[in-house]
Write an enzyme that holds these catalytic residues in place. Structure first.
Site, mmCIF file in Angstrom:
data_model
loop_
_atom_site.group_PDB
_atom_site.id
_atom_site.type_symbol
_atom_site.label_atom_id
_atom_site.label_comp_id
_atom_site.label_asym_id
_atom_site.label_seq_id
_atom_site.Cartn_x
_atom_site.Cartn_y
_atom_site.Cartn_z
ATOM 1 N N VAL A 245 0.840 -1.202 0.000
ATOM 2 C CA VAL A 245 0.000 0.000 0.000
ATOM 3 C C VAL A 245 0.876 1.254 0.000
ATOM 4 C CG1 VAL A 245 -1.604 1.369 1.391
ATOM 5 C CG2 VAL A 245 -1.982 -1.074 1.077
ATOM 6 N N ALA A 246 1.934 1.230 0.815
ATOM 7 C CA ALA A 246 2.788 2.418 0.913
ATOM 8 C C ALA A 246 3.565 2.633 -0.372
ATOM 9 C CB ALA A 246 3.751 2.264 2.095
ATOM 10 N N ILE B 107 3.131 1.222 -3.642
ATOM 11 C CA ILE B 107 2.530 1.293 -4.982
ATOM 12 C C ILE B 107 1.932 2.686 -5.199
ATOM 13 C CG2 ILE B 107 0.687 0.420 -6.463
ATOM 14 C CD1 ILE B 107 1.219 -2.328 -5.237
ATOM 15 N N GLU C 84 -0.424 4.209 -6.444
ATOM 16 C CA GLU C 84 -1.724 4.119 -7.115
ATOM 17 C C GLU C 84 -2.353 5.505 -7.298
ATOM 18 O OE1 GLU C 84 -1.278 2.709 -4.016
ATOM 19 O OE2 GLU C 84 -2.281 4.328 -2.952
ATOM 20 N N ASP D 105 -0.796 35.747 -35.239
ATOM 21 C CA ASP D 105 -1.399 36.884 -35.933
ATOM 22 C C ASP D 105 -0.617 38.131 -35.590
ATOM 23 O OD1 ASP D 105 -3.472 35.484 -36.945
ATOM 24 O OD2 ASP D 105 -4.894 36.003 -35.360
ATOM 25 N N ASN E 75 3.630 6.667 4.525
ATOM 26 C CA ASN E 75 2.892 6.922 3.292
ATOM 27 C C ASN E 75 2.087 8.216 3.428
ATOM 28 O OD1 ASN E 75 2.127 6.112 0.733
ATOM 29 N ND2 ASN E 75 0.209 5.236 1.479
ATOM 30 N N ASP F 98 4.035 10.860 1.086
ATOM 31 C CA ASP F 98 3.507 10.705 -0.263
ATOM 32 C C ASP F 98 2.645 11.864 -0.727
ATOM 33 O OD1 ASP F 98 4.767 8.435 -0.882
ATOM 34 O OD2 ASP F 98 2.965 7.306 -1.434
HETATM 35 P P1 ATP Z 1 -3.962 39.875 -38.739
HETATM 36 O O1 ATP Z 1 -4.264 38.740 -39.646
HETATM 37 O O2 ATP Z 1 -2.583 39.879 -38.251
HETATM 38 O O3 ATP Z 1 -4.947 40.058 -37.650
HETATM 39 P P2 ATP Z 1 -5.151 41.936 -40.300
HETATM 40 O O4 ATP Z 1 -6.073 42.488 -39.288
HETATM 41 O O5 ATP Z 1 -4.514 42.922 -41.221
HETATM 42 O O6 ATP Z 1 -3.981 41.167 -39.678
HETATM 43 P P3 ATP Z 1 -7.391 40.853 -41.646
HETATM 44 O O7 ATP Z 1 -8.310 41.281 -40.584
HETATM 45 O O8 ATP Z 1 -7.570 39.568 -42.317
HETATM 46 O O9 ATP Z 1 -5.919 40.860 -41.149
HETATM 47 O O10 ATP Z 1 -7.416 42.005 -42.730
HETATM 48 C C1 ATP Z 1 -6.799 41.852 -43.970
HETATM 49 C C2 ATP Z 1 -6.814 43.145 -44.714
HETATM 50 O O11 ATP Z 1 -8.161 43.526 -45.011
HETATM 51 C C3 ATP Z 1 -6.227 44.299 -43.932
HETATM 52 O O12 ATP Z 1 -4.868 44.414 -44.112
HETATM 53 C C4 ATP Z 1 -6.964 45.492 -44.509
HETATM 54 O O13 ATP Z 1 -6.329 45.934 -45.670
HETATM 55 C C5 ATP Z 1 -8.311 44.910 -44.884
HETATM 56 N N1 ATP Z 1 -9.296 45.192 -43.823
HETATM 57 C C6 ATP Z 1 -9.185 44.959 -42.509
HETATM 58 N N2 ATP Z 1 -10.286 45.299 -41.852
HETATM 59 C C7 ATP Z 1 -11.146 45.765 -42.759
HETATM 60 C C8 ATP Z 1 -12.475 46.271 -42.728
HETATM 61 N N3 ATP Z 1 -13.152 46.367 -41.595
HETATM 62 N N4 ATP Z 1 -13.034 46.670 -43.879
HETATM 63 C C9 ATP Z 1 -12.387 46.567 -45.030
HETATM 64 N N5 ATP Z 1 -11.150 46.113 -45.148
HETATM 65 C C10 ATP Z 1 -10.517 45.715 -44.047
#
Ligand code: ATP
Length: 842
Positions: free
Chosen positions: A266-267, A269, A271, A313, A675, A679
């Site tokens: 018991v001590a 293993i 478990e 992103d 234990n 433990d």
């Molecule tokens: P990430 O992918 O790093 O978040 P991001 O915000 O630029 O970057 P998206 O949101 O996909 O990526 O936007 C892509 C592109 O679309 C932007 O670079 C911009 O040119 C355009 N965009 C972003 N927001 C808008 C919007 N609200 N209306 C119209 N065009 C937009």
């Protein structure tokens, strides 16, 4: 049934009042599905006894009571019960920690209440609420669509059909194509939905009530530990059986030897090992949540520590997502004074879903400097009658407005996208044809400014006499708006940490490659190639796999390309963490080893597909989560190494003593008490150890690296031998000198307990000697130590307990011997830290 004709129009426009909602919540209850049945405390307690060895132990102690050994028998039972209580407390702690974490990830929904757009926890949705849905939302109740713009819903989880279904608004009759259901997801468009059913009355609720029993799955780590545990279990059982035989052959009483060998099993293993691991994981996960990284499933913690690539992103993660316009390009000139023509300003106000206090930061920036009154006037004069929402694929947004007898089409988006749709340009209030050369010139301006790390949006519009021409073509280019999105200060440091931790950060962004490059440079990203989605279109998966490890930036990327990137990296055996926020990021998030979604800007769909949510969207939080992941894994190793070295020592002490012809050096009570002391608490304390700084100076753990490597087995073997030798030495020398078995046993027992407690201290770091990591820096360990020593001394110095444990009072000289012997394994452990090098040179 809801009568649409008599539906209050104001309900659709402004939703329920708070008071109405409260009343309905009382009437209909929370919008929740029934959870799987939970174990009660009593069930948990009973479960602790569902162990073969414990049953034998109880059985044997009851039999020994029949033979007159009342005290022993009762104390054994008491210890077993105490152990069970401890087990329940631990399980409860783990459950509570997990419950708290679960609450952090509970979904929210956007509804109209008192005329205002409000975010509420989804379980507070009531029938008659007006739900606002957009791409990426998870529908959290059943309802009917009362307004929509190109709404497409994925109903696969109800119907199995994976093609998104178009939904329309109900005009009078309620048909299937205007109903939406809980659990489905919005893949495109927007909608206003009148909630008809919540909780168990929804379609999903009806299914869910039938299948509410949920089964807990084991994590890979738990499986590995189960296997180690089983192996040791069998081994220890065999040794215990041999000890039983040996003891009996040497004249021990059958019942005594049975108690002794079962107590030993018991001590020894382990478990409880998988359970302790779950607790440490759960507590670690809760600690991470406090630091804004919420783990959605436990195994992710293990994987975190092995991450070799972080694909991140840009907007909001590396930058603050606080856009500000710094310049405008219009009529062939750049101006930073923000002197903007009425026409461009109109476009900025109209092709925009934001209000100053709410919405997409890019769009907020576009109206932030404009007077509220002006915004209202323009928006009411040009009524929006239709729109094509922004998507990360199209990289543009278009709205169509009616004014007088004419219509206005306005588009905004990525510069090359809008220029492609434009046939004319406005220059000095004149409309001129946009030649290919002129477009090239404009793109050059974009590149020059993108190199400063600016985010650039282009605008275009056109006025048309009828709706037939309401297409996104033949537009008039109006100008560029250039925005600055400040970097997050802490990111640079985090990138630095990645470098020393052998993790490669990669930027994946929808933004312009030159903007992305400028930002990467400023943040000190590792040098590498820049690829765009159009580059990706031209290369095969195999080619991508060949070059993927050299790419630092993927720009102008469509979310669906992220999946290819993850797959290419995984083919190279990389362990990939990938961030994402939109619906179309979900496949990549699922595929990645660690899918990471954004707490602030992420959609529910992305969150659901992810293993971890960053509550503050911050890259630095992700990097510190990797550190936490490594820490938790290392801590689990620490307590396993600790437990195994102690338990193996216990078995060896008993085995070798009998083999050498001595009586058992420890009584059943000693073993069980031991234990209890060593433990539980010290092991947990090791699980709470703070991360060592060196952890981020080592390369990631290899993906298939087992929980215990040769390195760890080395420590276990040396330490168990050292503890065994010290204890046996104490026992044999004293027995030879005095011939008093009780006295010799007391010494063995004390040496063993103290050396195990010291072992825990030394086990706090595999490589850092105790003085380096700070002797008293783990409070939990200090408490466990003091608690352990008190429990030990109680059995020596409290006369009744001393009698029960058959202990004797050690003399001063003996006490010194005990301390000396107990310190030997500790010293060996500390010294070997200096000599030993990890087999991987870490
Ligand atoms: P990430 O992918 O790093 O978040 P991001 O915000 O630029 O970057 P998206 O949101 O996909 O990526 O936007 C892509 C592109 O679309 C932007 O670079 C911009 O040119 C355009 N965009 C972003 N927001 C808008 C919007 N609200 N209306 C119209 N065009 C937009």
């Amino acid at each position: 049934m809801i009568d649409l004709k008599n539906l209050r129009q104001e309900l659709i426009e402004s939703g329920l009042t708070t008071q109405e909602a409260e009343e309905k919540l009382k009437q209909f209850g929370k919008n929740e599905l029934p959870e799987g049945r939970k174990e009660t405390l009593l069930q948990k307690f009973i479960n602790q006894f569902k162990n073969f060895l414990i049953i034998i132990l109880i059985f044997a102690s009851i039999i020994s009571a029949f033979f007159g050994e009342f005290v022993d028998s009762i104390v054994i039972l008491a210890i077993v019960i105490l152990n069970a209580i401890l087990g329940v407390i631990q399980e409860q702690r783990a459950e509570n920690a997990l419950e708290k974490v679960k609450k952090l990830t509970s979904p929210t929904s956007t509804v109209l209440r008192d005329g205002k757009i409000t975010k509420i926890p989804s379980n507070e949705i009531v029938p008659s609420d007006i739900l606002l849905l957009e791409a990426g939302d998870k529908v959290q109740a059943d309802g009917i669509v009362v307004k929509e713009v190109s709404l497409f819903v994925d109903e696969s989880m109800l119907t199995g059909e994976s093609v998104p279904v178009k939904k329309n608004s109900c005009l009078g009759e309620i048909t299937e194509d205007c109903k939406v259901y809980m659990g489905t997801t919005v893949v495109k468009g927007k909608a206003r939905v009148l909630v008809t059913e919540t909780g168990i009355n929804t379609q999903l609720g009806k299914i869910a009530t039938k299948i509410s029993e949920t089964k807990k799955e084991k994590t890979p780590l738990e499986v590995q530990l189960d296997n180690i545990g089983k192996l040791l279990g069998i081994l220890f059982l065999i040794v215990s059986a041999i000890i039983f035989m040996l003891g009996w052959l040497r004249g021990g009483k059958i019942l005594d030897m049975l108690l002794t060998s079962v107590s030993l099993a018991v001590a020894a293993i382990p478990e409880g090992l998988p359970a302790v691991v779950t607790i440490v994981l759960a507590i670690g996960v809760f600690e991470m949540a406090k630091r804004n990284a919420v783990i959605r499933n436990l195994p992710a913690v293990e994987t975190l520590g092995a991450v070799t690539y972080i694909c991140t992103d840009k907007t909001g993660t590396l930058t603050q997502n606080k856009m500000k316009i710094v310049a405008v390009f219009e009529d062939g000139k750049i101006n930073s004074e923000l002197n903007i023509s009425e026409r461009l300003k109109r476009a900025m106000i109209l092709c925009n879903d934001a209000e100053k206090d709410r919405g997409d930061p890019t769009e907020i920036a576009l109206i932030d400097f404009i007077d509220d009154k002006e915004i209202r006037e323009v928006r009411s004069k040009f009524e929006r009658i239709s729109e094509i929402p922004f998507t990360s694929e199209s990289k543009r947004m278009t709205t169509i407005h009616k004014f007088g007898n004419e219509y206005l089409v306005v588009s905004k988006g990525a510069s090359e996208v809008i220029l492609e749709l434009s046939k004319f340009a406005k220059i000095d209030s004149k409309i001129v044809e946009l030649s290919i050369e002129k477009k090239q010139e404009l793109l050059k301006i974009v590149e020059e400014n993108a190199a400063k790390g600016l985010r650039i949006l282009a605008f275009a519009d056109k006025i048309i006499p009828n709706l037939h021409e309401a297409t996104e073509e033949n537009l008039v280019f109006l100008g560029f708006v250039m925005m600055k999105d400040p970097l997050r200060m802490e990111v640079k440091d985090a990138i630095d940490k990645c470098r020393s931790a052998g993790i490669r950060p990669v930027m994946i962004t929808g933004d312009h490659p030159i903007t992305a490059y400028a930002i990467a440079k400023e943040l000190d990203f590792p040098e590498g190639e820049v690829l765009t989605s159009s580059d990706l279109e031209n290369i095969s998966d195999d080619e991508l796999t060949k070059i993927v490890e050299n790419v630092s930036i993927f720009a102008r990327i469509n979310p669906l390309d992220k999946l290819r990137i993850v797959e290419a990296l995984q083919k190279k055996n990389e362990v990939v963490a990938m961030t994402g926020d939109g619906v179309n990021d979900a496949p990549a998030l699922k595929k990645a080893d660690i899918g990471v979604s954004m707490g602030l800007t992420g959609t529910e769909v992305a969150k659901e597909a992810s293993d971890m949510v960053l509550l503050d969207d911050n890259f630095a939080t992700l990097v510190s989560a990797v550190f936490q992941g490594r820490t938790i894994f290392e801590n689990i190793r620490k307590f396993i190494v600790y437990l195994l070295s102690c338990n193996i020592a216990e078995v060896m002490i008993m085995f070798f003593a009998l083999l050498l012809g001595y009586p058992p050096p420890l009584l059943p009570l000693h073993l069980l008490w031991l234990n209890l002391v060593t433990d539980s608490f010290p092991a947990l304390a090791l699980g709470m150890e703070k991360g060592e700084e060196d952890l981020m100076k080592k390369p990631p753990r290899r993906k298939k690296e087992p929980i215990l490597t040769r390195y760890h087995y080395g420590i276990i073997i040396t330490q168990s031998i050292a503890i065994t030798l010290s204890t046996l030495l104490g026992f044999i020398l004293s027995y030879k000198r005095t011939g008093n078995l009780d006295e010799a046993r007391t010494i063995a027992y004390m040496v063993l307990v103290i050396s195990e407690l010291l072992r825990a201290y030394s086990g706090r770091s595999f490589e850092g000697y105790l003085f380096k990591i700070g002797v008293f820096s783990n409070m939990f360990m200090n408490f466990s130590f003091v608690f352990g020593i008190i429990l030990l001394l109680a059995t020596i110095y409290v006369p009744q307990l001393r009698f029960i444990f058959k202990n004797t009072l050690p003399t001063v000289l003996e006490s010194l011997d005990i301390l000396l012997l107990a310190f030997i394994p500790f010293v060996i452990s500390e010294v070997s830290k200096i000599i030993r090098k990890d087999e991987y040179g870490r």
